[in-house]
Write a protein that holds these residues in place. Sequence first.
Motif, PDB file in Angstrom:
ATOM      1  N   ASP A  90      -4.606   3.221   8.305  1.00 21.87           N
ATOM      2  CA  ASP A  90      -5.687   3.786   7.500  1.00 21.87           C
ATOM      3  C   ASP A  90      -5.052   4.319   6.219  1.00 21.87           C
ATOM      4  O   ASP A  90      -4.530   5.430   6.189  1.00 21.87           O
ATOM      5  N   PRO A  91      -5.057   3.553   5.129  1.00 21.17           N
ATOM      6  CA  PRO A  91      -4.363   3.980   3.906  1.00 21.17           C
ATOM      7  C   PRO A  91      -5.154   4.966   3.064  1.00 21.17           C
ATOM      8  O   PRO A  91      -4.684   5.349   1.995  1.00 21.17           O
ATOM      9  N   ILE A  92      -6.312   5.384   3.532  1.00 19.68           N
ATOM     10  CA  ILE A  92      -7.145   6.304   2.749  1.00 19.68           C
ATOM     11  C   ILE A  92      -6.951   7.748   3.206  1.00 19.68           C
ATOM     12  O   ILE A  92      -6.627   8.638   2.424  1.00 19.68           O
ATOM     13  N   ASN A  93      -7.138   7.978   4.503  1.00 17.65           N
ATOM     14  CA  ASN A  93      -7.071   9.344   5.052  1.00 17.65           C
ATOM     15  C   ASN A  93      -5.647   9.653   5.503  1.00 17.65           C
ATOM     16  O   ASN A  93      -5.368   9.794   6.702  1.00 17.65           O
ATOM     17  N   LEU A  94      -4.746   9.749   4.548  1.00 18.41           N
ATOM     18  CA  LEU A  94      -3.332   9.956   4.864  1.00 18.41           C
ATOM     19  C   LEU A  94      -3.023  11.426   5.112  1.00 18.41           C
ATOM     20  O   LEU A  94      -3.747  12.311   4.635  1.00 18.41           O
ATOM     21  N   GLU A 189      -7.924  -0.171  -0.130  1.00 14.14           N
ATOM     22  CA  GLU A 189      -6.870  -0.045  -1.132  1.00 14.14           C
ATOM     23  C   GLU A 189      -6.574   1.434  -1.336  1.00 14.14           C
ATOM     24  O   GLU A 189      -7.472   2.224  -1.611  1.00 14.14           O
ATOM     25  N   ALA A 190      -5.320   1.782  -1.201  1.00 12.56           N
ATOM     26  CA  ALA A 190      -4.920   3.181  -1.330  1.00 12.56           C
ATOM     27  C   ALA A 190      -4.252   3.410  -2.673  1.00 12.56           C
ATOM     28  O   ALA A 190      -3.554   2.525  -3.189  1.00 12.56           O
ATOM     29  N   GLN A 191      -4.453   4.570  -3.244  1.00  9.81           N
ATOM     30  CA  GLN A 191      -3.775   4.969  -4.469  1.00  9.81           C
ATOM     31  C   GLN A 191      -2.570   5.812  -4.080  1.00  9.81           C
ATOM     32  O   GLN A 191      -2.639   7.036  -3.986  1.00  9.81           O
ATOM     33  N   LEU A 192      -1.455   5.113  -3.838  1.00  7.76           N
ATOM     34  CA  LEU A 192      -0.246   5.769  -3.366  1.00  7.76           C
ATOM     35  C   LEU A 192       0.639   6.184  -4.528  1.00  7.76           C
ATOM     36  O   LEU A 192       0.446   5.759  -5.670  1.00  7.76           O
ATOM     37  N   CYS A 193       1.620   6.993  -4.209  1.00 11.29           N
ATOM     38  CA  CYS A 193       2.583   7.475  -5.202  1.00 11.29           C
ATOM     39  C   CYS A 193       3.356   6.295  -5.787  1.00 11.29           C
ATOM     40  O   CYS A 193       3.868   5.446  -5.053  1.00 11.29           O
TER      41      CYS A 193
END
Length: 418
Positions: A90-94, A189-193
Amino acid sequence: MPDEAAMDLDGDSMEEQLKAIQISSFEEDEEEDQDEEVEEDADSNSDDVDDDDGEAEPVTLGFVEKPKNGWSLLRHMFPCKAGGVPAWLDPINLPSGKSSLCDFCQTPLQFLLQVYAPISEKESTFHRTLFVFMCPSMKCILQYKHEQWKCPPEKASRRFSVANWPAPILFTRVCLQGVMGLTTLLELEAQLCNWCGTWNGDKVCSSCRKARYCSEKHQAMHWRSGHKLVCQQMKTYSESSNSSTVNNRRTSNELEKVASNTLWPEYEIINEDECEFDMEMSGANGYSGSMVSNDRSDETFKALLKHFEADDDKKSWTSFQECISKAPEQVLRYCRSPRAKPVWPISSGQPSQVDTPKCRFCGGPSVFEFQILPQLLYYFGVKDDVDSLDWSTIAVYTCEASCEASLSYKEEFAWIQV
């Protein structure tokens, strides 16, 4: 001369004694002796049976190899992998906040590995992955061990939660029949560092407004490593009326790449059953060609046991080496069973029941699930220096019931031996 009456009496008594004698064969005597020995062995080894049963639990070994294709490590393939960036289910609720930071240096934790460990008995754990993160600073790990051992065992303060340790364990459960279907996983799609590619990039560069970061430390690292120049170019392109689509696309592609050069190299974890290596060892280590007799080998083994009897750490190390020698390249040992136990390299550094906390969500017991071996550091290219990252083993404990919580990712417990 002796009295004849006395001789008759002696003869009668001797005859009675001879009649009382029971003559048995050698085989019968041997069987009785063996029966007595079996009974004695059964009594003396009654305590060892439980230990043997615990050690006989099937163990899955993990080995690393370079991925043959990139798609095999994508999140919808539910991979087992080490190094690189995590394949979040789950790349959204990290996880966020303190869960993603080292409790000592406040630096975002680095991804170590993830293990795909589904529990088919429960629908909510039909897909289940455990993620391991840790601070790469050996100074922080030694500080943790110092804080851990300075308290007496009976005090509850030794029961460290994962958030207070440089290697938190997090796991998620995804059910394909539920909302998080396979199609949904592909669309997320996740907005990662942009620096670590691991944690949520909830902070934006104040200049270009496109680069995202999980912390100010990673933003500063990215700025010094080259984002300063890229940021100025992006700002110039956006302000210029003649800015080309190619230039904008080039800078966007640079931002999509993980900028950090300190991540550990990426590997795929391949699983093998330990029993296969047991059969190979039994076939290779027969006594048919041995130049030393069995009796002499037994005497030598007993002498070694007597030598190590006074030092439990040496005995643990010998057992650890014997177990690992079956497959020296293994980096992980997995066995989720109530009777399963880690293979400890050191006796003095083992956790007690007080050290292993209960699940903080349901209050149930935590059980051992897998351990990470120091061989992984070799594949990561960690140098053998005094200040380099090192461990003897990392044992991971998870909720026995694998309880359901409102969070997408739950913190579990790990114990490190240095």
